[in-house]
Design a protein around this motif. Structure first.
Motif, PDB file in Angstrom:
ATOM      1  N   VAL A   1       0.825  -1.206   0.000  1.00 41.77           N
ATOM      2  CA  VAL A   1       0.000   0.000   0.000  1.00 41.77           C
ATOM      3  C   VAL A   1       0.860   1.258   0.000  1.00 41.77           C
ATOM      4  O   VAL A   1       0.627   2.187  -0.778  1.00 41.77           O
ATOM      5  CB  VAL A   1      -0.929   0.017   1.237  1.00 41.77           C
ATOM      6  CG1 VAL A   1      -1.862   1.219   1.188  1.00 41.77           C
ATOM      7  CG2 VAL A   1      -1.711  -1.275   1.333  1.00 41.77           C
ATOM      8  N   MET A   2       1.852   1.298   0.872  1.00 48.53           N
ATOM      9  CA  MET A   2       2.706   2.473   1.023  1.00 48.53           C
ATOM     10  C   MET A   2       4.174   2.068   0.893  1.00 48.53           C
ATOM     11  O   MET A   2       4.898   1.970   1.887  1.00 48.53           O
ATOM     12  CB  MET A   2       2.452   3.129   2.379  1.00 48.53           C
ATOM     13  CG  MET A   2       1.031   3.611   2.561  1.00 48.53           C
ATOM     14  SD  MET A   2       0.799   4.591   4.077  1.00 48.53           S
ATOM     15  CE  MET A   2       0.922   3.298   5.324  1.00 48.53           C
ATOM     16  N   PRO A   3       4.630   1.816  -0.329  1.00 47.36           N
ATOM     17  CA  PRO A   3       5.989   1.293  -0.502  1.00 47.36           C
ATOM     18  C   PRO A   3       7.093   2.232  -0.024  1.00 47.36           C
ATOM     19  O   PRO A   3       8.121   1.773   0.493  1.00 47.36           O
ATOM     20  CB  PRO A   3       6.080   1.033  -2.011  1.00 47.36           C
ATOM     21  CG  PRO A   3       4.977   1.814  -2.626  1.00 47.36           C
ATOM     22  CD  PRO A   3       3.896   1.893  -1.599  1.00 47.36           C
ATOM     23  N   GLN A   4       6.910   3.541  -0.184  1.00 45.74           N
ATOM     24  CA  GLN A   4       7.967   4.464   0.237  1.00 45.74           C
ATOM     25  C   GLN A   4       8.074   4.542   1.755  1.00 45.74           C
ATOM     26  O   GLN A   4       9.165   4.432   2.326  1.00 45.74           O
ATOM     27  CB  GLN A   4       7.704   5.851  -0.352  1.00 45.74           C
ATOM     28  CG  GLN A   4       7.787   5.907  -1.863  1.00 45.74           C
ATOM     29  CD  GLN A   4       7.523   7.303  -2.405  1.00 45.74           C
ATOM     30  OE1 GLN A   4       7.710   8.304  -1.732  1.00 45.74           O
ATOM     31  NE2 GLN A   4       7.061   7.379  -3.652  1.00 45.74           N
ATOM     32  N   ALA A   5       6.950   4.729   2.428  1.00 42.93           N
ATOM     33  CA  ALA A   5       6.958   4.812   3.887  1.00 42.93           C
ATOM     34  C   ALA A   5       7.398   3.488   4.507  1.00 42.93           C
ATOM     35  O   ALA A   5       8.129   3.472   5.512  1.00 42.93           O
ATOM     36  CB  ALA A   5       5.578   5.204   4.406  1.00 42.93           C
ATOM     37  N   SER A   6       6.973   2.378   3.920  1.00 41.88           N
ATOM     38  CA  SER A   6       7.357   1.070   4.453  1.00 41.88           C
ATOM     39  C   SER A   6       8.860   0.848   4.334  1.00 41.88           C
ATOM     40  O   SER A   6       9.487   0.294   5.244  1.00 41.88           O
ATOM     41  CB  SER A   6       6.596  -0.038   3.716  1.00 41.88           C
ATOM     42  OG  SER A   6       5.211   0.071   3.943  1.00 41.88           O
ATOM     43  N   ALA A   7       9.444   1.275   3.225  1.00 40.43           N
ATOM     44  CA  ALA A   7      10.895   1.142   3.039  1.00 40.43           C
ATOM     45  C   ALA A   7      11.649   1.981   4.074  1.00 40.43           C
ATOM     46  O   ALA A   7      12.675   1.552   4.617  1.00 40.43           O
ATOM     47  CB  ALA A   7      11.281   1.548   1.624  1.00 40.43           C
ATOM     48  N   LYS A   8      11.136   3.185   4.360  1.00 40.84           N
ATOM     49  CA  LYS A   8      11.777   4.042   5.367  1.00 40.84           C
ATOM     50  C   LYS A   8      11.678   3.413   6.753  1.00 40.84           C
ATOM     51  O   LYS A   8      12.635   3.443   7.529  1.00 40.84           O
ATOM     52  CB  LYS A   8      11.121   5.424   5.360  1.00 40.84           C
ATOM     53  CG  LYS A   8      11.417   6.256   4.128  1.00 40.84           C
ATOM     54  CD  LYS A   8      10.675   7.590   4.193  1.00 40.84           C
ATOM     55  CE  LYS A   8      10.910   8.415   2.930  1.00 40.84           C
ATOM     56  NZ  LYS A   8      10.125   9.683   2.967  1.00 40.84           N
ATOM     57  N   LEU A   9      10.507   2.855   7.060  1.00 41.42           N
ATOM     58  CA  LEU A   9      10.319   2.207   8.353  1.00 41.42           C
ATOM     59  C   LEU A   9      11.236   0.993   8.480  1.00 41.42           C
ATOM     60  O   LEU A   9      11.868   0.781   9.527  1.00 41.42           O
ATOM     61  CB  LEU A   9       8.853   1.799   8.506  1.00 41.42           C
ATOM     62  CG  LEU A   9       8.483   1.022   9.772  1.00 41.42           C
ATOM     63  CD1 LEU A   9       8.841   1.808  11.016  1.00 41.42           C
ATOM     64  CD2 LEU A   9       6.983   0.680   9.757  1.00 41.42           C
ATOM     65  N   TRP A  10      11.321   0.219   7.430  1.00 44.72           N
ATOM     66  CA  TRP A  10      12.167  -0.976   7.412  1.00 44.72           C
ATOM     67  C   TRP A  10      13.635  -0.606   7.659  1.00 44.72           C
ATOM     68  O   TRP A  10      14.328  -1.247   8.457  1.00 44.72           O
ATOM     69  CB  TRP A  10      12.005  -1.670   6.072  1.00 44.72           C
ATOM     70  CG  TRP A  10      12.612  -3.033   5.937  1.00 44.72           C
ATOM     71  CD1 TRP A  10      13.737  -3.374   5.235  1.00 44.72           C
ATOM     72  CD2 TRP A  10      12.116  -4.261   6.491  1.00 44.72           C
ATOM     73  NE1 TRP A  10      13.975  -4.725   5.307  1.00 44.72           N
ATOM     74  CE2 TRP A  10      12.992  -5.291   6.078  1.00 44.72           C
ATOM     75  CE3 TRP A  10      11.018  -4.575   7.288  1.00 44.72           C
ATOM     76  CZ2 TRP A  10      12.794  -6.618   6.438  1.00 44.72           C
ATOM     77  CZ3 TRP A  10      10.822  -5.908   7.652  1.00 44.72           C
ATOM     78  CH2 TRP A  10      11.702  -6.910   7.233  1.00 44.72           C
ATOM     79  N   ALA A  11      14.068   0.458   6.995  1.00 47.04           N
ATOM     80  CA  ALA A  11      15.458   0.910   7.163  1.00 47.04           C
ATOM     81  C   ALA A  11      15.686   1.464   8.567  1.00 47.04           C
ATOM     82  O   ALA A  11      16.743   1.247   9.180  1.00 47.04           O
ATOM     83  CB  ALA A  11      15.789   1.963   6.117  1.00 47.04           C
ATOM     84  N   SER A  12      14.708   2.191   9.102  1.00 48.18           N
ATOM     85  CA  SER A  12      14.824   2.750  10.445  1.00 48.18           C
ATOM     86  C   SER A  12      15.001   1.649  11.494  1.00 48.18           C
ATOM     87  O   SER A  12      15.754   1.805  12.461  1.00 48.18           O
ATOM     88  CB  SER A  12      13.577   3.572  10.770  1.00 48.18           C
ATOM     89  OG  SER A  12      13.546   3.940  12.126  1.00 48.18           O
ATOM     90  N   LEU A  13      14.354   0.516  11.289  1.00 47.38           N
ATOM     91  CA  LEU A  13      14.460  -0.617  12.211  1.00 47.38           C
ATOM     92  C   LEU A  13      15.751  -1.402  12.032  1.00 47.38           C
ATOM     93  O   LEU A  13      16.016  -2.338  12.792  1.00 47.38           O
ATOM     94  CB  LEU A  13      13.268  -1.551  12.021  1.00 47.38           C
ATOM     95  CG  LEU A  13      11.894  -0.992  12.387  1.00 47.38           C
ATOM     96  CD1 LEU A  13      10.786  -1.916  11.901  1.00 47.38           C
ATOM     97  CD2 LEU A  13      11.778  -0.768  13.895  1.00 47.38           C
ATOM     98  N   GLY A  14      16.511  -1.048  11.002  1.00 50.10           N
ATOM     99  CA  GLY A  14      17.738  -1.794  10.714  1.00 50.10           C
ATOM    100  C   GLY A  14      17.472  -3.142  10.096  1.00 50.10           C
ATOM    101  O   GLY A  14      18.374  -3.979   9.978  1.00 50.10           O
ATOM    102  N   ALA A  15      16.223  -3.366   9.666  1.00 49.35           N
ATOM    103  CA  ALA A  15      15.846  -4.679   9.141  1.00 49.35           C
ATOM    104  C   ALA A  15      16.480  -4.958   7.791  1.00 49.35           C
ATOM    105  O   ALA A  15      16.704  -6.129   7.441  1.00 49.35           O
ATOM    106  CB  ALA A  15      14.329  -4.781   9.041  1.00 49.35           C
TER     107      ALA A  15
END
Length: 520
Positions: free
Chosen positions: A464-478
């Motif tokens: 649904v939100m590929p840009q925000a999800s990518a930022k969240l994923w990176a923020s978590l260090g995942a």
């Protein structure tokens, strides 16, 4: 699910003006479903494109002082493809009805039906709406003789042309609706179509002889194929029905998405055409509702069209996708308003998801130097959170399978809300003040639980939100500790404990910046 295919289509849109949020609604839905199925490990294929033939396009080109081909080329290049790029919509093919492979396969299809005796020559006199590119019955008109959809006068046409023996397929279509109860959806649309077929079908005019902007009838070059008879075949030509049988077998049958005003073409004429050709019918034909502005259906013809850029310039692309996919029950009509999208953005994205991501990253940074600490034993609250996560993935996946996109996104939103409530209840800022080993272990468990749910939220919201999800994923260090977000199996996203302790959590850019001034 590995190896399973998923083929989804949108209608192909008339190239007479720039796209608006009505056409973008269908296309965004198809993109979300494609991304979801791909993340399930399926071979997903999304098709969209443009319908470039017919009298409507010809007249629009003439008004703009261009040849039809130049007119459609300019609009596709300058408006349609850029709009889908803007909205992070990535079809596997953008088909145009002027594409040579489509033209050739359309002619072969109709030549085969002509040779098989399903087409005959006759005389047609009737009422025609150029905006709909459709012959109308009296029931389709207002008392003043206007098209019910476009509220414009229809034209009386009398032509010698060719007819498809649609009337021969009524019983087979009714049997199809019985054998595949979800072939037409939602249920109200299915009932409407069944009633329409039960009332009796008439043979269908499939050619026009008064203009030449279209695909030539292969056995009679003095006529062109009726625009809908050309356009519907984009679904088969895109996957090589006659050019690439292996590809066709791999992806067919598809799921068709469309607005309900073109449902009859897709659920009556289209399957009858396929039956006549000896080809399998689609898996499902689903009609969503109308987007309404000022109480009227979104349309270029009644000046209610809003370009997606007018919204994304204020709220961003991810919020645009989230809003239209989550707040509208897929299949129902809905009214768009600036006030509503502003409220959803503030409440659900900035204050709920965005705030949660910022709080968790800030606390991991403050209390553990940005390193996700090893959690202690899970308590009742964490067990409940883990069970809620497991159920959310299950509910969301089931909803997407049923094309209930709004239900899937709501389930994830509710999970985010629950984590915010969990933080309020657990009060990690108070736990942190206790320097005992037990308290510090408890603090690590609380922060880990929050980060672990956010890990799954990034996977669930990725379609649904590929840009925000990518930022969240990176923020978590995942991205460093687990791998690429797109590679995470969606169906196992609910398994607890995937984010490893020791991961570096950083507070990146705010996912959804607050909008101080309301949009208008």
């Amino acid at each position: 699910m590995l190896g399973k295919s998923f083929f989804i289509t949108t209608p192909i849109y008339y190239v007479t003006a720039a796209p608006h949020i009505g056409s973008a609604y269908t296309t965004t839905a198809a993109d979300v479903l494609t991304r979801w199925h791909r993340q399930r490990g399926e071979m997903a294929y999304m098709l969209t494109g443009t319908d470039e033939h017919g009298q409507k396009v010809l007249r629009s080109a003439e008004k703009n002082g261009k040849s039809p081909q130049q007119f459609v080329d300019d609009l596709v290049r300058d408006e349609w493809k850029p709009a889908w790029d803007l909205l992070d919509i990535t079809p596997d093919r953008f088909i145009r009805t002027t594409d040579p492979d489509h033209v050739a396969q359309v002619q072969e299809f109709w030549q085969r039906l002509y040779d098989a005796g399903f087409v005959y020559e006759g005389q047609y006199t009737g009422l025609y709406c150029v905006d709909c590119e459709e012959f109308k019955q009296e029931a389709d008109l207002t008392e003043d003789g206007l098209c019910l959809i476009h509220e414009r006068p229809v034209e009386e046409i009398s032509e010698k042309n060719y007819f498809f023996k649609l009337s021969e397929f009524g019983d087979r279509l009714l049997a199809l609706y019985d054998e595949q109860p979800d072939f037409v959806g939602p249920s109200a649309a299915r009932n409407e179509i069944r009633n329409y077929v039960e009332a009796g079908l008439q043979d269908l005019s499939i050619s026009r002889s008064t203009f030449d902007w279209g695909i030539q009838v292969p056995w009679d070059h003095s006529q062109v194929l009726y625009v809908w008879i050309d356009a519907l075949l984009n679904y088969t030509s895109a996957v090589g029905v006659y050019d690439d049988p292996e590809k066709f077998a791999k992806f067919w049958p598809p799921v068709h998405l469309m607005s309900r005003d073109i449902l009859r073409f897709h659920s009556v004429i289209w399957p009858a055409m396929l039956m006549a050709a000896g080809l399998p019918v689609p898996q499902r034909v689903f009609a969503h509702g109308y987007l309404l502005v000022g109480g009227k259906k979104m349309a270029k013809s009644n000046a209610t069209a809003i370009h997606p850029r007018e919204i994304t310039d204020t709220f961003g692309v991810d919020a645009y996708r989230y809003y239209f996919m989550k707040t509208i029950a897929f299949g129902s009509d809905a009214s768009f308003s600036w006030e509503h999208i502003s409220a959803v953005y503030a409440d659900e994205l900035a204050n709920n998801l965005g705030n949660l991501a910022s709080r968790v990253a800030a606390m991991v940074g403050k209390y553990h130097g940005g390193i996700l600490a090893e959690p202690g034993a899970l308590g009742e609250a964490e067990d409940a959170l883990a069970e809620s996560l497991r159920k959310t993935v299950e509910v969301a996946d089931d909803a997407m399978e049923r094309l209930a996109i709004h239900e899937a996104i709501t389930a994830t939103h509710d999970l985010v809300t629950r984590v915010n409530g969990y933080i309020t209840e657990q009060q990690p800022w108070k736990v942190a003040k206790d320097e005992s080993a037990d308290a510090q272990s408890r603090l690590a468990t609380i922060l880990y639980a929050c980060a672990e749910v956010l890990r799954a939220v990034a996977v669930l919201h990725n379609a649904v939100m590929p840009q925000a999800s990518a930022k969240l994923w990176a923020s978590l260090g995942a991205d460093r500790s687990i791998g690429a977000l797109d590679d995470q199996p969606l169906t196992s996203a609910g398994k607890w404990g995937q984010l490893p302790a020791g991961t570096t959590v950083t507070k990146g850019d705010v996912l959804f910046p607050r909008i101080e001034e309301s949009a208008s």
